[in-house]
Design an enzyme around this catalytic site. Structure first.
Site, PDB file in Angstrom:
ATOM      1  N   LYS A  53      -9.162   8.650   2.240  1.00  0.00           N
ATOM      2  CA  LYS A  53      -9.749   7.309   2.128  1.00  0.00           C
ATOM      3  C   LYS A  53     -11.172   7.287   2.645  1.00  0.00           C
ATOM      4  O   LYS A  53     -11.948   6.392   2.297  1.00  0.00           O
ATOM      5  CB  LYS A  53      -8.891   6.295   2.884  1.00  0.00           C
ATOM      6  N   PHE A 112       1.191  -3.405   3.966  1.00  0.00           N
ATOM      7  CA  PHE A 112       1.447  -4.774   4.390  1.00  0.00           C
ATOM      8  C   PHE A 112       2.890  -5.140   4.061  1.00  0.00           C
ATOM      9  O   PHE A 112       3.401  -4.811   2.992  1.00  0.00           O
ATOM     10  CB  PHE A 112       0.504  -5.740   3.671  1.00  0.00           C
ATOM     11  N   GLU A 143      -0.348   5.657  13.368  1.00  0.00           N
ATOM     12  CA  GLU A 143       0.153   6.885  12.751  1.00  0.00           C
ATOM     13  C   GLU A 143      -0.129   8.117  13.595  1.00  0.00           C
ATOM     14  O   GLU A 143       0.639   9.078  13.557  1.00  0.00           O
ATOM     15  CB  GLU A 143      -0.347   7.044  11.314  1.00  0.00           C
ATOM     16  N   HIS A 162      -2.365   8.373   6.152  1.00  0.00           N
ATOM     17  CA  HIS A 162      -2.753   7.092   5.566  1.00  0.00           C
ATOM     18  C   HIS A 162      -4.206   6.812   5.917  1.00  0.00           C
ATOM     19  O   HIS A 162      -4.985   6.431   5.052  1.00  0.00           O
ATOM     20  CB  HIS A 162      -1.833   5.983   6.084  1.00  0.00           C
ATOM     21  N   CYS A 186       0.795  -1.225   0.000  1.00  0.00           N
ATOM     22  CA  CYS A 186       0.000   0.000   0.000  1.00  0.00           C
ATOM     23  C   CYS A 186       0.829   1.278   0.000  1.00  0.00           C
ATOM     24  O   CYS A 186       0.266   2.371  -0.022  1.00  0.00           O
ATOM     25  CB  CYS A 186      -0.964  -0.009   1.181  1.00  0.00           C
ATOM     26  N   HIS A 237      -9.782   2.730  -0.143  1.00  0.00           N
ATOM     27  CA  HIS A 237      -8.373   2.340  -0.119  1.00  0.00           C
ATOM     28  C   HIS A 237      -8.073   1.510  -1.367  1.00  0.00           C
ATOM     29  O   HIS A 237      -8.414   0.334  -1.434  1.00  0.00           O
ATOM     30  CB  HIS A 237      -8.096   1.538   1.148  1.00  0.00           C
TER      31      HIS A 237
END
Length: 417
Positions: free
Chosen positions: A341, A405, A320, A309, A169, A346
């Site tokens: 997002k 990931f 985060e 993110h 990602c 996403h």
């Protein structure tokens, strides 16, 4: 002389609209593009919602041959690249082709084409030994993700470095970062960079269902993506692409180009810890942010907006938030932070490039897009996440971050020119 890299063109295919301006209008209006999945029958899945692109390849300018040859992800990339090139006003014919580079990110490559072809070749999964005679002529291209970058390279005649970056990602951020580094070190004078993913298929939904990463809020898709909200219960899959034209700053100024932003710092780190798990202290993301700011030669207090993110998973939002506090200190409580997002889902590897594009547009327009669906406070997420409505805001520096990931953590600093 230090070479600097600037963004002079932006193109996008995003949920809610094809094109850079339609994407920006959706984001600043705080509208969400999430809905019940229509691209396949998702009735048997735990999560049956996604942020789909209303995309007609013929209407977007692709020829019948291009449509037949390209997977949906490649179609997104090519349409985005064409818009970015037109937006920049660049004349690629004036460049040495060997000095033009292409860097495209993708997490899952040609997922839709591969799954569709497997279903045909295996007779719907009934045959263990597939019959290759039923495969489309371009099936090999679906199996080699680098074809996504090649399709974009053909659009501009790039004969310099052409790369496919696949780091989960963070692919979109990392692909732009790779192109910027080539400009800065003198390996290229012109770059076309960004990312694309079209992952909305049964295999992708099954994978995320298995680890319970996606939201099961199927009865109200519009409000399912809830980054930083106390009720968040997973992310919403999306699809799309953003491609940017990146040039050496002095050359861009010499030709009178409009400059959206300078990419003044970039860094990537890995947590070497877990494929999907994140430690709550945010140390790895904080390290990427610290190095990116150091490379930009900026103090943390200079950051005027953080494009997070913000996936809407409990551990990521907590991770985060902690990273922002570690790196920005008390300033973390003063700087606006938001997640797009919440509105466009996403899109895996593509989302980082869409977020860089949104960050550059935020600098250009001096407007911070909001975090939609944020109504219930989470004590662990206690920063200014710009809930509900876009905000006019004076800023000279934007920080955009990504988490992927595999333990990937990336940070990019954009500065106003």
């Amino acid at each position: 002389m230090t070479r600097r890299a600037v963004i002079t063109g932006i193109g996008a295919v995003a949920p809610g609209g094809v094109g850079r301006d339609r994407m920006w209008d959706l984001l600043t209006a705080g509208r969400t593009a999430t809905r019940t999945i229509s691209l396949f029958d998702a009735s048997g899945f735990r999560s049956r919602i996604a942020a789909e692109c209303d995309f007609d390849p013929a209407a977007a300018g692709l020829s019948p041959q291009e449509i037949r040859r390209m997977d949906r992800a490649a179609q997104f990339a090519v349409v985005s690249a064409r818009e970015a090139i037109a937006d920049s006003g660049i004349d690629a014919a004036g460049y040495d082709p060997a000095r033009i580079t292409v860097s495209v990110g993708s997490a899952v490559g040609c997922t839709m084409g591969l799954e569709q072809e497997y279903a045909v070749l295996s007779d719907g999964g009934r045959k263990w030994l597939v019959d290759h005679r039923y495969g489309v002529p371009h099936l090999y291209g679906y199996m080699v993700p680098s074809t996504l970058a090649v399709e974009v390279a053909w659009q501009i005649g790039a004969e310099g470095p052409v790369a496919l970056i696949s780091t989960g990602c963070t692919s979109g951020l990392d692909a732009v970062g790779h192109a910027v580094q080539l400009i800065e070190e003198g390996g290229a004078d012109l770059a076309v960079a960004g990312a694309t993913d079209a992952p909305l298929s049964p295999i992708t939904s099954a994978c995320f269902d298995a680890i319970r990463a996606t939201s099961p809020h199927n009865d109200d898709p519009e409000h399912a993506s809830r980054p930083f909200d106390g009720r968040r219960n997973g992310f919403v899959l999306g699809e799309g692409s953003a491609i940017m034209v990146i040039e050496e700053a002095e050359a861009a100024r010499a030709r009178g180009a409009r400059i959206y932003a300078e990419v003044s710092g970039f860094a990537s780190r890995s947590n070497a810890y877990h494929m999907t798990g994140l430690k709550p202290d945010g140390r790895e993301m904080a390290e990427a942010i610290r190095v990116a700011l150091d490379r930009a030669r900026l103090d943390p207090a200079a950051v005027g907006y953080v494009n997070a993110h913000g996936s809407g998973t409990k551990q990521n939002d907590r991770h985060e938030t902690a990273a922002f506090k570690r790196t920005l200190g008390a300033h973390a409580y003063r700087v606006p932070v938001s997640s797009i997002k919440s509105m466009i889902g996403h899109s895996l590897g593509a989302i980082g490039s869409l977020e860089v594009a949104a960050s550059a547009l935020a600098l250009h327009h001096q407007v911070v897009p909001p975090t939609a669906n944020l109504t219930v406070a989470d004590p662990e997420c206690d920063l200014d996440y710009v809930p509900g409505d876009a905000r006019e805001h004076r800023m000279d520096v934007v920080l955009s971050v990504g988490s992927g990931f595999g333990g990937f953590q990336s940070a990019m600093v954009l500065s106003r020119c």
